[in-house]
Design a protein around this motif. Structure first.
Motif, PDB file in Angstrom:
ATOM      1  N   PHE A 312       0.802  -1.214   0.000  1.00 20.36           N
ATOM      2  CA  PHE A 312       0.000   0.000   0.000  1.00 20.36           C
ATOM      3  C   PHE A 312       0.838   1.268   0.000  1.00 20.36           C
ATOM      4  CE2 PHE A 312      -2.461  -3.248   2.358  1.00 20.36           C
ATOM      5  CZ  PHE A 312      -3.400  -3.492   1.385  1.00 20.36           C
ATOM      6  N   ASN A 313       2.003   1.198  -0.623  1.00 17.32           N
ATOM      7  CA  ASN A 313       2.715   2.466  -0.790  1.00 17.32           C
ATOM      8  C   ASN A 313       2.102   3.226  -1.949  1.00 17.32           C
ATOM      9  OD1 ASN A 313       3.921   1.630  -3.295  1.00 17.32           O
ATOM     10  ND2 ASN A 313       5.370   0.390  -2.115  1.00 17.32           N
ATOM     11  N   ILE A 314       2.525   4.436  -2.140  1.00 16.32           N
ATOM     12  CA  ILE A 314       1.870   5.307  -3.124  1.00 16.32           C
ATOM     13  C   ILE A 314       2.528   5.209  -4.487  1.00 16.32           C
ATOM     14  CG2 ILE A 314       1.040   6.913  -1.386  1.00 16.32           C
ATOM     15  CD1 ILE A 314       3.335   8.753  -2.011  1.00 16.32           C
ATOM     16  N   GLY A 315       3.349   4.213  -4.641  1.00 19.62           N
ATOM     17  CA  GLY A 315       3.940   3.985  -5.949  1.00 19.62           C
ATOM     18  C   GLY A 315       5.179   4.801  -6.205  1.00 19.62           C
ATOM     19  N   ALA A 316       5.593   5.610  -5.240  1.00 17.04           N
ATOM     20  CA  ALA A 316       6.790   6.430  -5.436  1.00 17.04           C
ATOM     21  C   ALA A 316       8.027   5.656  -4.987  1.00 17.04           C
ATOM     22  CB  ALA A 316       6.675   7.729  -4.654  1.00 17.04           C
ATOM     23  N   ASP A 317       9.161   6.050  -5.472  1.00 18.40           N
ATOM     24  CA  ASP A 317      10.411   5.433  -5.010  1.00 18.40           C
ATOM     25  C   ASP A 317      10.607   5.741  -3.540  1.00 18.40           C
ATOM     26  OD1 ASP A 317      10.884   4.482  -7.531  1.00 18.40           O
ATOM     27  OD2 ASP A 317      12.073   6.253  -8.127  1.00 18.40           O
ATOM     28  N   ASN A 318      11.372   4.921  -2.888  1.00 15.07           N
ATOM     29  CA  ASN A 318      11.665   5.164  -1.480  1.00 15.07           C
ATOM     30  C   ASN A 318      12.278   6.549  -1.295  1.00 15.07           C
ATOM     31  OD1 ASN A 318      10.733   2.670  -0.883  1.00 15.07           O
ATOM     32  ND2 ASN A 318      12.749   1.693  -0.753  1.00 15.07           N
ATOM     33  N   MET A 319      11.823   7.204  -0.222  1.00 18.11           N
ATOM     34  CA  MET A 319      12.344   8.529   0.077  1.00 18.11           C
ATOM     35  C   MET A 319      13.648   8.373   0.839  1.00 18.11           C
ATOM     36  SD  MET A 319       8.836  10.509   1.231  1.00 18.11           S
ATOM     37  CE  MET A 319       8.571   9.422   2.623  1.00 18.11           C
ATOM     38  N   ARG A 320      14.699   8.866   0.310  1.00 18.78           N
ATOM     39  CA  ARG A 320      15.986   8.777   0.979  1.00 18.78           C
ATOM     40  C   ARG A 320      16.252  10.121   1.658  1.00 18.78           C
ATOM     41  NH1 ARG A 320      18.631   4.248  -0.244  1.00 18.78           N
ATOM     42  NH2 ARG A 320      17.926   3.027  -2.041  1.00 18.78           N
ATOM     43  N   GLU A 321      16.054  10.122   2.960  1.00 18.75           N
ATOM     44  CA  GLU A 321      16.219  11.338   3.745  1.00 18.75           C
ATOM     45  C   GLU A 321      17.242  11.093   4.843  1.00 18.75           C
ATOM     46  OE1 GLU A 321      14.848  13.906   2.637  1.00 18.75           O
ATOM     47  OE2 GLU A 321      13.254  13.111   1.366  1.00 18.75           O
ATOM     48  N   ASN A 322      17.749  12.147   5.418  1.00 18.51           N
ATOM     49  CA  ASN A 322      18.800  12.024   6.413  1.00 18.51           C
ATOM     50  C   ASN A 322      18.263  11.687   7.788  1.00 18.51           C
ATOM     51  OD1 ASN A 322      20.886  12.635   4.583  1.00 18.51           O
ATOM     52  ND2 ASN A 322      20.508  14.852   4.816  1.00 18.51           N
ATOM     53  N   THR A 323      17.047  12.201   8.118  1.00 15.19           N
ATOM     54  CA  THR A 323      16.496  12.009   9.450  1.00 15.19           C
ATOM     55  C   THR A 323      15.014  11.668   9.358  1.00 15.19           C
ATOM     56  OG1 THR A 323      15.860  14.326   9.720  1.00 15.19           O
ATOM     57  CG2 THR A 323      18.112  13.730  10.398  1.00 15.19           C
ATOM     58  N   ILE A 324      14.487  11.236  10.514  1.00 16.76           N
ATOM     59  CA  ILE A 324      13.039  10.982  10.586  1.00 16.76           C
ATOM     60  C   ILE A 324      12.265  12.272  10.334  1.00 16.76           C
ATOM     61  CG2 ILE A 324      11.127  10.293  12.100  1.00 16.76           C
ATOM     62  CD1 ILE A 324      12.851   7.978  11.155  1.00 16.76           C
ATOM     63  N   GLY A 325      12.778  13.389  10.843  1.00 16.51           N
ATOM     64  CA  GLY A 325      12.131  14.672  10.611  1.00 16.51           C
ATOM     65  C   GLY A 325      12.041  15.011   9.145  1.00 16.51           C
ATOM     66  N   ASP A 326      13.110  14.657   8.394  1.00 20.95           N
ATOM     67  CA  ASP A 326      13.078  14.898   6.949  1.00 20.95           C
ATOM     68  C   ASP A 326      12.014  14.023   6.294  1.00 20.95           C
ATOM     69  OD1 ASP A 326      15.111  16.719   7.217  1.00 20.95           O
ATOM     70  OD2 ASP A 326      16.702  15.267   6.808  1.00 20.95           O
ATOM     71  N   CYS A 327      11.859  12.789   6.791  1.00 23.31           N
ATOM     72  CA  CYS A 327      10.815  11.910   6.253  1.00 23.31           C
ATOM     73  C   CYS A 327       9.429  12.498   6.509  1.00 23.31           C
ATOM     74  CB  CYS A 327      10.928  10.523   6.890  1.00 23.31           C
ATOM     75  SG  CYS A 327      12.394   9.569   6.396  1.00 23.31           S
ATOM     76  N   GLU A 328       9.233  13.029   7.715  1.00 23.88           N
ATOM     77  CA  GLU A 328       7.936  13.645   8.036  1.00 23.88           C
ATOM     78  C   GLU A 328       7.643  14.808   7.108  1.00 23.88           C
ATOM     79  OE1 GLU A 328       7.674  14.778  12.093  1.00 23.88           O
ATOM     80  OE2 GLU A 328       7.694  12.721  12.867  1.00 23.88           O
ATOM     81  N   SER A 329       8.637  15.644   6.864  1.00 23.37           N
ATOM     82  CA  SER A 329       8.439  16.789   5.984  1.00 23.37           C
ATOM     83  C   SER A 329       8.085  16.339   4.577  1.00 23.37           C
ATOM     84  CB  SER A 329       9.691  17.670   5.965  1.00 23.37           C
ATOM     85  OG  SER A 329       9.940  18.222   7.241  1.00 23.37           O
ATOM     86  N   ALA A 330       8.802  15.293   4.098  1.00 15.56           N
ATOM     87  CA  ALA A 330       8.539  14.806   2.749  1.00 15.56           C
ATOM     88  C   ALA A 330       7.121  14.256   2.635  1.00 15.56           C
ATOM     89  CB  ALA A 330       9.568  13.743   2.371  1.00 15.56           C
TER      90      ALA A 330
END
Length: 381
Positions: A312-330
């Motif tokens: 059930f992902n949205i079909g996008a590539d995995n988000m490669r971020e530096n921190t959990i906070g960056d993941c939240e923002s994305a």
């Protein structure tokens, strides 16, 4: 002391005898109670007069006059249709009862009828005329506003609370006619109430499977028809009935789908080949439908430790971020992102199209305890 008491008694029962000739009337009278006033009840005439003699003459010329007040300070004559001897109040009045008036001579050869007035013409001949409406009928459960009884004067009938004038919405105005009759008499009838029409039915509690709906009506319509169903003003009546009795179709939430039309529930949507309730809705097992639970998604996230949503992902590539906070923002900046998984030791995020609650309502089997992963889901406002 005995003489003081005697003087007091004599003062209280003192008599003043007088003889007067006014407008071809010869009258003798006695003032039995000095400085006493008749109450305003049953007063039918209030007029300025120059003397007590004229006031006595006015009473003498009317059979319907039973007592008078002459208010000395303001020279006002008051005539009454009843006598209240023995029930007089203190006041600046000369009070005379009809029984204390002796008419020696009157210009009218025949006694005038009750309600008529004997008056003298310019030629000295007496005639009987109607100047007042004497017969006043107080309505049951009502009152009269005003005590003027002269021809042309008007009074108002007012019904008591809980009663109303028959066929009239406001109090009746009655005028004294030249015939000696009132133009109207009030009839105060108790207000009966009946039910207003039923209001619309409420929405059915269930969309299928036999729900219930209700409707109400208010007791508010004044009625004079005793054959109608009467009620107590202010009461509410209600009734209910079953509705949507048709058998509910098999729920589709949690079932496989190829497009949104396969999901029959309100706001049903197909995500990753499975039916879910849309992003602001949750599945309600009682009514077997999707119901709205919030107005919008907040920018806050709930952390579910060691939890992972399978697929059930949205079909996008995995988000490669530096921190959990960056993941939240994305995720926050992607309107389709409702959740993301993040490895506890890594910096890779997987954006998801559903929340923990949506999966739990649809197919708990798609939730997995996954050590090393944390699930972050958007909060519902």
């Amino acid at each position: 002391m005995r003489y003081q008491v005697l003087i007091s008694i004599l003062f209280q029962i003192s008599y003043a005898f007088s003889y007067v000739r006014v407008d071809n009337f010869e009258i003798s009278y006695s003032i039995t109670y000095e400085s006493s006033c008749h109450a305003e009840k049953d007063r039918f005439l209030f007029k300025l007069e120059s003397s007590i003699e004229n006031c006595v003459k006015e009473c003498s010329s009317r059979q319907h006059c039973q007592a008078l007040n002459f208010r000395k300070g303001i020279n006002v004559c008051e005539l009454f249709s009843t006598s209240e001897s023995g029930q007089l109040g203190r006041g600046d009045c000369l009070h005379v009862e009809k029984d204390d008036i002796n008419v020696i001579q009157t210009p009218c050869k025949n006694d005038c009828k009750y309600g008529e007035v004997c008056e003298t013409t310019d030629s000295g001949i007496g005639r009987c005329v109607i100047k007042e409406c004497v017969n006043v009928t107080f309505p049951d459960h009502g009152t009269i506003l005003g005590n003027q009884r002269e021809v042309g004067k008007k009074n108002r009938y007012k019904c008591d609370k809980g009663y109303k004038e028959k066929n009239v919405t406001r109090a009746t105005i009655a005028e004294c006619l030249i015939t000696g009759n009132w133009s109207a008499n009030a009839e105060c009838h108790k207000i009966n109430y009946t039910w207003a029409t039923w209001m619309d039915w409420s929405p059915c509690s269930l969309s299928c499977g036999s729900g219930m709906r209700t409707r109400v009506r208010i007791c508010s319509i004044a009625s004079e028809n005793l054959s109608e169903e009467l009620c107590q003003e202010g009461d509410n009546g209600s009734e209910e009935e079953s509705c949507n009795k048709q058998k509910c179709p098999s729920p589709t939430i949690g079932n496989e789908c190829t497009n949104d039309t396969d999901c029959i529930e309100t706001e049903g949507t197909c995500i990753g080949g499975m039916c879910f309730c849309n992003r602001l809705y949750r599945y309600n097992t009682t009514i077997k439908n999707c119901t709205k639970v919030c107005q919008s998604m907040s920018n806050e996230f709930i952390t579910h430790n060691n939890m992972h949503i399978i697929g059930f992902n949205i079909g996008a590539d995995n988000m490669r971020e530096n921190t959990i906070g960056d993941c939240e923002s994305a995720c926050r900046n992607n309107t389709e992102c409702l959740s993301f998984d993040a490895g506890q030791g890594g910096n890779e995020c997987t954006a998801g199209a559903v929340t923990y609650e949506m999966i739990k309502d649809a197919d708990p089997g798609k939730l997995s305890n996954s050590p090393g992963y944390d699930l972050f889901t958007r909060k519902c406002n």
